[in-house]
Write a protein that holds these residues in place. Structure first.
Motif, PDB file in Angstrom:
ATOM      1  N   ASN A  15    -101.550 -14.395 -94.257  1.00 27.32           N
ATOM      2  CA  ASN A  15    -100.913 -14.842 -93.015  1.00 27.32           C
ATOM      3  C   ASN A  15     -99.963 -16.027 -93.242  1.00 27.32           C
ATOM      4  O   ASN A  15     -99.431 -16.595 -92.292  1.00 27.32           O
ATOM      5  CB  ASN A  15    -101.956 -15.145 -91.928  1.00 27.32           C
ATOM      6  CG  ASN A  15    -102.799 -16.368 -92.223  1.00 27.32           C
ATOM      7  OD1 ASN A  15    -102.405 -17.289 -92.922  1.00 27.32           O
ATOM      8  ND2 ASN A  15    -104.001 -16.382 -91.654  1.00 27.32           N
ATOM      9  N   SER A  17    -100.352 -19.101 -94.086  1.00 28.08           N
ATOM     10  CA  SER A  17    -100.720 -20.481 -93.796  1.00 28.08           C
ATOM     11  C   SER A  17    -101.067 -21.250 -95.072  1.00 28.08           C
ATOM     12  O   SER A  17    -100.686 -22.421 -95.215  1.00 28.08           O
ATOM     13  CB  SER A  17    -101.858 -20.554 -92.776  1.00 28.08           C
ATOM     14  OG  SER A  17    -102.988 -19.841 -93.221  1.00 28.08           O
ATOM     15  N   CYS A  88    -106.268 -17.569 -85.557  1.00 26.86           N
ATOM     16  CA  CYS A  88    -104.961 -17.715 -84.884  1.00 26.86           C
ATOM     17  C   CYS A  88    -103.832 -17.003 -85.620  1.00 26.86           C
ATOM     18  O   CYS A  88    -102.655 -17.265 -85.344  1.00 26.86           O
ATOM     19  CB  CYS A  88    -104.629 -19.193 -84.736  1.00 26.86           C
ATOM     20  SG  CYS A  88    -105.728 -20.063 -83.619  1.00 26.86           S
ATOM     21  N   PHE A  92     -99.228 -19.249 -86.619  1.00 26.92           N
ATOM     22  CA  PHE A  92     -99.186 -19.299 -85.159  1.00 26.92           C
ATOM     23  C   PHE A  92    -100.108 -20.390 -84.625  1.00 26.92           C
ATOM     24  O   PHE A  92     -99.983 -20.816 -83.477  1.00 26.92           O
ATOM     25  CB  PHE A  92     -99.554 -17.947 -84.544  1.00 26.92           C
ATOM     26  CG  PHE A  92     -98.560 -16.877 -84.871  1.00 26.92           C
ATOM     27  CD1 PHE A  92     -97.280 -16.915 -84.333  1.00 26.92           C
ATOM     28  CD2 PHE A  92     -98.891 -15.841 -85.728  1.00 26.92           C
ATOM     29  CE1 PHE A  92     -96.347 -15.937 -84.632  1.00 26.92           C
ATOM     30  CE2 PHE A  92     -97.962 -14.859 -86.039  1.00 26.92           C
ATOM     31  CZ  PHE A  92     -96.686 -14.909 -85.496  1.00 26.92           C
TER      32      PHE A  92
END
Length: 141
Positions: A15, A17, A88, A92
């Motif tokens: 994702n 992150s 999340c 995001f």
């Protein structure tokens, strides 16, 4: 490492992150070392933002302090934030976190006391105060 930590590590890479966290650590000239439960600990972060003892991006926990500071309650607090990135969908979480800070500021004048992310990560573990909403506080004469 437990199965959940392995899953979290993979999901936070996918994702984006954790890669963002590694980029920020590099820009802040932090020294990255492996930590417990799939976390990466970045010590000596030099950029003055954000103003916090530690902060997490994906599985990367960044701090301005030297090695040995990320232990105990604070590390558990940041570990919970790493799991929040999974919930999340990664990056995001950043705009959602900003909204949570603004809501907390409106409710009690403190960025963390009514911030849903900080409350779920345990305020006390992150060394944050619990402040009452402004409409409940007693008035001093």
């Amino acid at each position: 490492m437990r199965r959940w930590h392995r899953v979290r590590r993979v999901v936070n890479y996918v994702n984006l992150s954790t890669p963002l966290g590694l980029l920020v650590a590099r820009l802040g000239r932090a020294r990255v070392t492996p930590g417990p439960d799939g976390l990466l600990l970045a010590y000596g972060y030099r950029i003055p933002f954000p103003v916090a003892g530690a902060f997490t991006l994906g599985n990367v926990v960044l701090t301005r302090h030297e090695e040995g500071r990320l232990t105990g309650h604070l590390l558990r607090h940041e570990d919970r934030h790493a799991s929040q990135y999974v919930a999340c969908a990664g990056v995001f979480m950043l705009p959602l976190y900003v909204v949570a800070v603004l809501v907390s500021m409106l409710i009690c004048g403190n960025q963390a006391s009514w911030n849903v992310f900080e409350r779920l990560a345990n305020l006390e573990d992150g060394n944050y105060p619990r402040r009452s909403p402004w409409w409940i506080r007693s008035k001093t004469p």
